[in-house]
Design an enzyme around this catalytic site. Structure first.
Site, PDB file in Angstrom:
ATOM      1  N   THR A  50      89.846  60.803  36.270  1.00 29.45           N
ATOM      2  CA  THR A  50      89.763  61.083  34.835  1.00 29.45           C
ATOM      3  C   THR A  50      89.136  59.915  34.089  1.00 29.45           C
ATOM      4  OG1 THR A  50      92.058  60.355  34.811  1.00 29.45           O
ATOM      5  CG2 THR A  50      91.677  62.716  34.553  1.00 29.45           C
ATOM      6  N   LEU A 141      93.663  51.314  47.246  1.00 24.86           N
ATOM      7  CA  LEU A 141      94.605  50.507  46.462  1.00 24.86           C
ATOM      8  C   LEU A 141      93.872  49.402  45.694  1.00 24.86           C
ATOM      9  CD1 LEU A 141      97.552  50.283  49.040  1.00 24.86           C
ATOM     10  CD2 LEU A 141      97.215  51.940  47.208  1.00 24.86           C
ATOM     11  N   ASP A 194      90.804  50.598  37.583  1.00 24.50           N
ATOM     12  CA  ASP A 194      91.315  49.642  38.571  1.00 24.50           C
ATOM     13  C   ASP A 194      91.283  48.209  38.055  1.00 24.50           C
ATOM     14  OD1 ASP A 194      91.254  51.957  39.995  1.00 24.50           O
ATOM     15  OD2 ASP A 194      89.555  51.398  41.262  1.00 24.50           O
TER      16      ASP A 194
HETATM   17  C1  GLA Z   1      88.350  54.715  42.256  1.00 25.45           C
HETATM   18  C2  GLA Z   1      87.590  54.199  41.047  1.00 25.45           C
HETATM   19  C3  GLA Z   1      88.373  54.435  39.759  1.00 25.45           C
HETATM   20  C4  GLA Z   1      88.842  55.889  39.629  1.00 25.45           C
HETATM   21  C5  GLA Z   1      89.493  56.358  40.943  1.00 25.45           C
HETATM   22  C6  GLA Z   1      89.792  57.831  40.929  1.00 25.45           C
HETATM   23  O1  GLA Z   1      89.516  53.979  42.449  1.00 25.45           O
HETATM   24  O2  GLA Z   1      87.340  52.821  41.183  1.00 25.45           O
HETATM   25  O3  GLA Z   1      87.613  54.049  38.649  1.00 25.45           O
HETATM   26  O4  GLA Z   1      87.780  56.711  39.255  1.00 25.45           O
HETATM   27  O5  GLA Z   1      88.682  56.081  42.076  1.00 25.45           O
HETATM   28  O6  GLA Z   1      90.735  58.107  39.961  1.00 25.45           O
END
Ligand code: GLA
Length: 419
Positions: A50, A141, A194
Site C-alpha cells: 500500500t 524483514l 521500511d
Molecule cells: C518492500 C518494499 C516496501 C513495501 C513492501 C510491501 O518491503 O520495500 O516499500 O512496498 O515491500 O508492502
C-alpha cells in the site's frame, strides 16, 4: 568493548552484537571504533503493497539490527569490511558517480547513501567501517533498508564528529533519501515504509503511517499475553524485484484507466470501495484484482489500528479481543495478497495455514514484498510451544525445509552508540 559503551545499550541482544563488532573492528583496523550506528529491521503487521499507492501501513521495528562500527579518517576514502559475508570494499567520496561492476551488492547501499547525502549538501567524511547484523538477508524483514539507514547515521555522525541530534522531521527526510538509494542504486521502486520504520520505530508501538502525507502516529502495541512470531520460509525471493516493479506499474495503470470515470484521482488511495465497484468492469481482469486488493487493504489498516485503540488504561496492555479483531484483519490481508495481488507462494501459504490451525493464534499473514521470505503471526503465549512444534514439523514434512522462527520484541528505531 568499553563498559561505558555497554551500559548505554538497553537491548541486551544488540549489546552482545555491538560488543563483538567492536572487537572485530579493532582486529581489522588496529584501533577501536569511535561509534556504532545501529538500525533495526522491521516486520509489517498490516498494510502490504500500500505504501507506493499512497496508502496506510502499520509496521513495527524489531530487535534485529544492522550495526556499523565506524572511525573517521583524515582523507576522503571509505574502507569497509562486511563481516557476515567476509567481503571488503574501498571507495573514494570523490568518485561516486560510476560504480564498478565488481562492487559487492551491499557496498552499493553505502555508495548510494554517501552520494545522496553529498548531493543534499551534507558534510560527508571518509570512514573506516565494519558491518555486521542479524536481520536475515532477503527475507522480507528489510535488511537493505536497515543497511541504508545505519549507513546514513554512520556518514552523518562521522561528518559532524559528534552526536547529531536528528529531529523527527529530519528522520522523515532521511527515510526519503534512503528510499532513493533503493530506487537509484538497487533498482527496486520500493515505497517509503521500511526506511521510515527503521528510523522512527518506538519500543512497544506500531507506526501508523500515511504514506501520502507522511503523517504518523505511534500506536501502543504492548503485548501482555501474546507474542509476535516471525516464520522464515527460507525460500529465496527470486521474483521479488521484477514482480514488485510490475505490481507497481499495474496499480498505476489501474489509476490511469479509472481516472476516466473518477477525475481527480492520483492514486488508489483516492478510490473508495464503493466507487471501485461501480467501475471495476472497465479494468482488465488482472489490473482489477490488483486494484481491489490495495483498496481493501487500505481499509483494513484503518480498521486494524482502530481495533488497537482500547489499551487497558491501568496496565496499558492490549486486551485479547483487540488482538483477535486485529488478527482477523491480518488473515484477510494474507488472503488478498494470495488471491488478488498474487505475491504469495506455496511456502508462505503453507506457513499461514499451519499457524491459523493452532488454537491461540490470533492471525497470520505473509509480510514484506512476498514471493518467499517470512510470515508474521500473533500467538497467545500459552500456545507458543505448540506453535513452534507444529510449524517446524509440519512445514518440514511438506517442504523438506527447516523453517526459522524468530520471537521478536517491538523495538526502538535507529541509534548511535558512542565508544
Ligand atoms: C518492500 C518494499 C516496501 C513495501 C513492501 C510491501 O518491503 O520495500 O516499500 O512496498 O515491500 O508492502
Amino acid at each position: 568493548m568499553s563498559d561505558e559503551l555497554g551500559t548505554q545499550i538497553t537491548n541486551t541482544k544488540n549489546s552482545a552484537h555491538v560488543s563483538s563488532i567492536t572487537e572485530k573492528f579493532d582486529k581489522t583496523f588496529g584501533r577501536p571504533p569511535t561509534f556504532i550506528a545501529s538500525a533495526p529491521g522491521r516486520v509489517n503487521l498490516i498494510g502490504e503493497h500500500t505504501d507506493y499507492n499512497d496508502g496506510y501501513v502499520f509496521p513495527v521495528a524489531i530487535d534485529k539490527y544492522i550495526n556499523i562500527a565506524v572511525r573517521q579518517r583524515s582523507d576522503r576514502r571509505v574502507v569497509t569490511h562486511a563481516l557476515d559475508v567476509n567481503e571488503s570494499w574501498d571507495f573514494s567520496l570523490d568518485t561516486l558517480t560510476s560504480i564498478p561492476a565488481q562492487a559487492p551488492a551491499w557496498s552499493r547501499y553505502l555508495i548510494g547513501v554517501a552520494a545522496l547525502l553529498q548531493e543534499s549538501g551534507k558534510k560527508v567524511a571518509g570512514i573506516d567501517a565494519v558491518i555486521t547484523g542479524d536481520v536475515p538477508i532477503a527475507a522480507g524483514l528489510s535488511s537493505s533498508a536497515a543497511l541504508s539507514v545505519a549507513a546514513t547515521l554512520a556518514f552523518l555522525t562521522a561528518g559532524s564528529e559528534s552526536e547529531v541530534p536528528i529531529s523527527e522531521q529530519d528522520k522523515t527526510k532521511l527515510a526519503a533519501l534512503c528510499q532513493r538509494v533503493e530506487h537509484e542504486f538497487a533498482g527496486v521502486k520500493c515505497g517509503i515504509m521500511d526506511q521510515t520504520i527503521s528510523l522512527l520505530g518506538q519500543e512497544d508501538c506500531g507506526l501508523f503511517l500515511d504514506c501520502r502525507s507522511l503523517a504518523y502516529e505511534h500506536v501502543p502495541f504492548y503485548l501482555a499475553n501474546h507474542a509476535i512470531a516471525i516464520c522464515n520460509t527460507k525460500v529465496k525471493r527470486e521474483l521479488a524485484a521484477s514482480e514488485y516493479n510490475k505490481r507497481r506499474a499495474e496499480c498505476e495503470r489501474g489509476v490511469e484507466i479509472l481516472s476516466r470515470w473518477l477525475p481527480g484521482i492520483t492514486s488508489l488511495r483516492d478510490i473508495t470501495l464503493a466507487d471501485f465497484k461501480k467501475h471495476e468492469e472497465e479494468l482488465p481482469t488482472l489490473t482489477q484484482k490488483r486494484c481491489r486488493y490495495v483498496i481493501e487493504e487500505n481499509t483494513r489498516v484503518v480498521e486494524a489500528v482502530s481495533a488497537l485503540k482500547c489499551t487497558d488504561k491501568v496496565t496499558s496492555h492490549l486486551p485479547d479481543e483487540s488482538l483477535i479483531a486485529f488478527g482477523h484483519l491480518m488473515n484477510a490481508s494474507h488472503n488478498g495478497l494470495r488471491d488478488d495481488y498474487q505475491v504469495s507462494c506455496m511456502e508462505l501459504d503453507l506457513l499461514t495455514d499451519i499457524a491459523r490451525n493452532i488454537t491461540g493464534v490470533a492471525g497470520s499473514r505473509m509480510t514484506g514484498a512476498g514471493f518467499g521470505g517470512c510470515t508474521v503471526s500473533i500467538v497467545h503465549k500459552d500456545a507458543l510451544e505448540a506453535f513452534q512444534a507444529h510449524v517446524t514439523t509440519e512445514y518440514h514434512e511438506k517442504t523438506g525445509i527447516q523453517p526459522e522462527i524468530y520471537l521478536c520484541r517491538v523495538s526502538d528505531g535507529a541509534q548511535v552508540f558512542w565508544s
